[in-house]
Motif scaffolding. Structure first.
Motif, mmCIF file in Angstrom:
data_model
loop_
_atom_site.group_PDB
_atom_site.id
_atom_site.type_symbol
_atom_site.label_atom_id
_atom_site.label_comp_id
_atom_site.label_asym_id
_atom_site.label_seq_id
_atom_site.Cartn_x
_atom_site.Cartn_y
_atom_site.Cartn_z
ATOM 1 N N ASP A 247 0.846 -1.192 0.000
ATOM 2 C CA ASP A 247 0.000 0.000 0.000
ATOM 3 C C ASP A 247 0.884 1.246 0.000
ATOM 4 N N LEU A 248 1.196 1.727 -1.206
ATOM 5 C CA LEU A 248 2.094 2.866 -1.349
ATOM 6 C C LEU A 248 1.351 4.070 -1.915
ATOM 7 N N SER A 249 1.633 5.243 -1.366
ATOM 8 C CA SER A 249 1.106 6.471 -1.948
ATOM 9 C C SER A 249 1.877 6.763 -3.235
ATOM 10 N N GLY A 250 1.392 7.721 -4.019
ATOM 11 C CA GLY A 250 2.085 8.058 -5.266
ATOM 12 C C GLY A 250 3.529 8.464 -5.041
ATOM 13 N N ARG A 251 3.772 9.285 -4.038
ATOM 14 C CA ARG A 251 5.135 9.749 -3.779
ATOM 15 C C ARG A 251 6.006 8.636 -3.201
ATOM 16 N N GLU A 252 5.420 7.766 -2.375
ATOM 17 C CA GLU A 252 6.179 6.626 -1.856
ATOM 18 C C GLU A 252 6.573 5.686 -2.992
ATOM 19 N N PHE A 253 5.666 5.514 -3.960
ATOM 20 C CA PHE A 253 5.972 4.671 -5.122
ATOM 21 C C PHE A 253 7.135 5.254 -5.907
ATOM 22 N N ARG A 254 7.132 6.572 -6.112
ATOM 23 C CA ARG A 254 8.231 7.212 -6.853
ATOM 24 C C ARG A 254 9.542 7.170 -6.062
ATOM 25 N N LEU A 255 9.456 7.271 -4.744
ATOM 26 C CA LEU A 255 10.662 7.156 -3.924
ATOM 27 C C LEU A 255 11.249 5.759 -4.049
ATOM 28 N N LEU A 256 10.388 4.746 -4.000
ATOM 29 C CA LEU A 256 10.860 3.372 -4.186
ATOM 30 C C LEU A 256 11.468 3.206 -5.578
ATOM 31 N N GLU A 257 10.844 3.801 -6.582
ATOM 32 C CA GLU A 257 11.381 3.739 -7.942
ATOM 33 C C GLU A 257 12.781 4.349 -8.006
ATOM 34 N N ILE B 165 11.991 14.181 3.602
ATOM 35 C CA ILE B 165 12.621 12.964 3.094
ATOM 36 C C ILE B 165 12.745 11.920 4.193
ATOM 37 N N GLU B 166 13.142 12.348 5.408
ATOM 38 C CA GLU B 166 13.246 11.398 6.508
ATOM 39 C C GLU B 166 11.903 10.726 6.782
ATOM 40 N N LEU B 167 10.818 11.502 6.706
ATOM 41 C CA LEU B 167 9.485 10.954 6.963
ATOM 42 C C LEU B 167 9.082 9.948 5.877
ATOM 43 N N TYR B 168 9.323 10.303 4.620
ATOM 44 C CA TYR B 168 8.958 9.395 3.526
ATOM 45 C C TYR B 168 9.799 8.119 3.551
ATOM 46 N N VAL B 169 11.081 8.247 3.830
ATOM 47 C CA VAL B 169 11.942 7.066 3.899
ATOM 48 C C VAL B 169 11.511 6.176 5.054
ATOM 49 N N SER B 170 11.170 6.775 6.184
ATOM 50 C CA SER B 170 10.719 5.997 7.347
ATOM 51 C C SER B 170 9.448 5.216 7.022
ATOM 52 N N ARG B 171 8.493 5.870 6.362
ATOM 53 C CA ARG B 171 7.245 5.186 5.983
ATOM 54 C C ARG B 171 7.525 4.057 5.004
ATOM 55 N N LEU B 172 8.378 4.335 4.035
ATOM 56 C CA LEU B 172 8.680 3.323 3.023
ATOM 57 C C LEU B 172 9.376 2.125 3.651
ATOM 58 N N ARG C 22 9.015 0.939 6.635
ATOM 59 C CA ARG C 22 8.019 0.120 7.336
ATOM 60 C C ARG C 22 7.243 -0.750 6.356
ATOM 61 N N LYS C 23 6.900 -0.186 5.214
ATOM 62 C CA LYS C 23 6.114 -0.936 4.228
ATOM 63 C C LYS C 23 6.945 -1.980 3.490
ATOM 64 N N LEU C 24 8.273 -1.844 3.534
ATOM 65 C CA LEU C 24 9.152 -2.806 2.872
ATOM 66 C C LEU C 24 9.586 -3.943 3.796
ATOM 67 N N GLN C 25 9.114 -3.919 5.031
ATOM 68 C CA GLN C 25 9.469 -5.007 5.951
ATOM 69 C C GLN C 25 8.974 -6.337 5.391
ATOM 70 N N GLY C 26 9.863 -7.339 5.409
ATOM 71 C CA GLY C 26 9.520 -8.650 4.862
ATOM 72 C C GLY C 26 9.861 -8.787 3.391
ATOM 73 N N THR C 27 10.418 -7.727 2.793
ATOM 74 C CA THR C 27 10.835 -7.795 1.392
ATOM 75 C C THR C 27 12.354 -7.949 1.321
ATOM 76 N N SER C 28 12.843 -8.187 0.110
ATOM 77 C CA SER C 28 14.286 -8.343 -0.096
ATOM 78 C C SER C 28 15.006 -6.998 -0.189
ATOM 79 N N VAL C 29 14.242 -5.911 -0.230
ATOM 80 C CA VAL C 29 14.832 -4.587 -0.411
ATOM 81 C C VAL C 29 15.034 -3.909 0.932
ATOM 82 N N GLU C 30 16.255 -3.458 1.157
ATOM 83 C CA GLU C 30 16.594 -2.761 2.404
ATOM 84 C C GLU C 30 17.137 -1.376 2.068
#
Length: 224
Positions: free
Chosen positions: A149-159, A190-197, A199-207
């Protein structure tokens, strides 16, 4: 991703800017060639959407100047002329792709995605990163079938992180790529967006690791 829209028709520019911002892109608008030239001298963009028919410095002259100074930023040309010789001339001048007016915004989105992928050496829209499947076209990230469940900006940050794996991205760089000039962001955004991302990436291969004093780096673990 930071995009510059160069278009003198305000209604069209507004529609494109709204659409791309809704998808999480940071988009700046220049209504003419002079304004575009000024922004290109001051800011760094990952893509330029360039109308050819502009007041003052036209799009063709702007594209020529861009390539003469060896700026390799991908350029998607917007033109009302569909003749083959016009398209050939634009490609020879250094355009990476073109779209003919009137166009469907979905086609514009697809061409933007293709150019951004190509600039990072990614051939397909859907790419696997360990147990994380990242799909630019579908605008979704899944882990073993589970949708993140990613917001538009969280998706772009992950990208941004996935297209720059193992490279340190500074906070200022991330801020510039995620927010346009008329979207001021708080210093700790940026710190807030990275922190949220994270949390949502927990359990994935991406750190996403913090590199003290420099920024952040994304890595793919062998096992999640």
């Amino acid at each position: 991703m930071r995009i510059l829209m160069v278009e003198d028709t305000e209604d069209l520019a507004d529609a494109v800017v709204r659409r791309l911002r809704h998808l999480g892109y940071a988009v700046d608008w220049a209504p003419d060639g002079e304004a575009a030239e000024e922004l290109l001298a001051q800011e760094t963009y990952q893509l330029v959407i360039l109308d050819i028919m502009l007041p003052g410095i036209d799009g063709q002259a702007l594209l020529t100047k861009l390539r003469r100074r060896r700026d390799r930023t991908p350029v998607l040309v917007v033109t009302a002329r569909s003749q083959v010789n016009v398209k050939v001339d634009l490609l020879d001048l250094g355009a990476d792709d073109f779209i003919v007016k009137p166009f469907d915004l979905r086609e514009l989105e697809a061409r933007c995605r293709a150019l951004l992928r190509r600039s990072h050496g990614i051939a397909a829209s859907a790419t696997q990163f360990g147990n994380l499947l990242f799909d630019m076209a579908a605008k979704r990230a899944t882990v073993e079938g589970r949708l993140l469940d990613l917001s538009g900006r969280e998706f772009r940050l992950l990208e941004l992180f996935l297209t720059n794996l193992d490279s340190v991205l500074g906070k200022d760089d991330l801020l510039n790529r995620l927010f346009s000039l008329d979207q001021p962001a708080a210093p700790n955004a940026i710190e807030l967006y990275v922190s949220r991302l994270r949390r949502k990436l927990q359990g994935t291969s991406v750190e996403i690791r913090t590199v003290r004093g420099l920024g952040y780096v994304a890595e793919v673990r062998a096992e999640a």
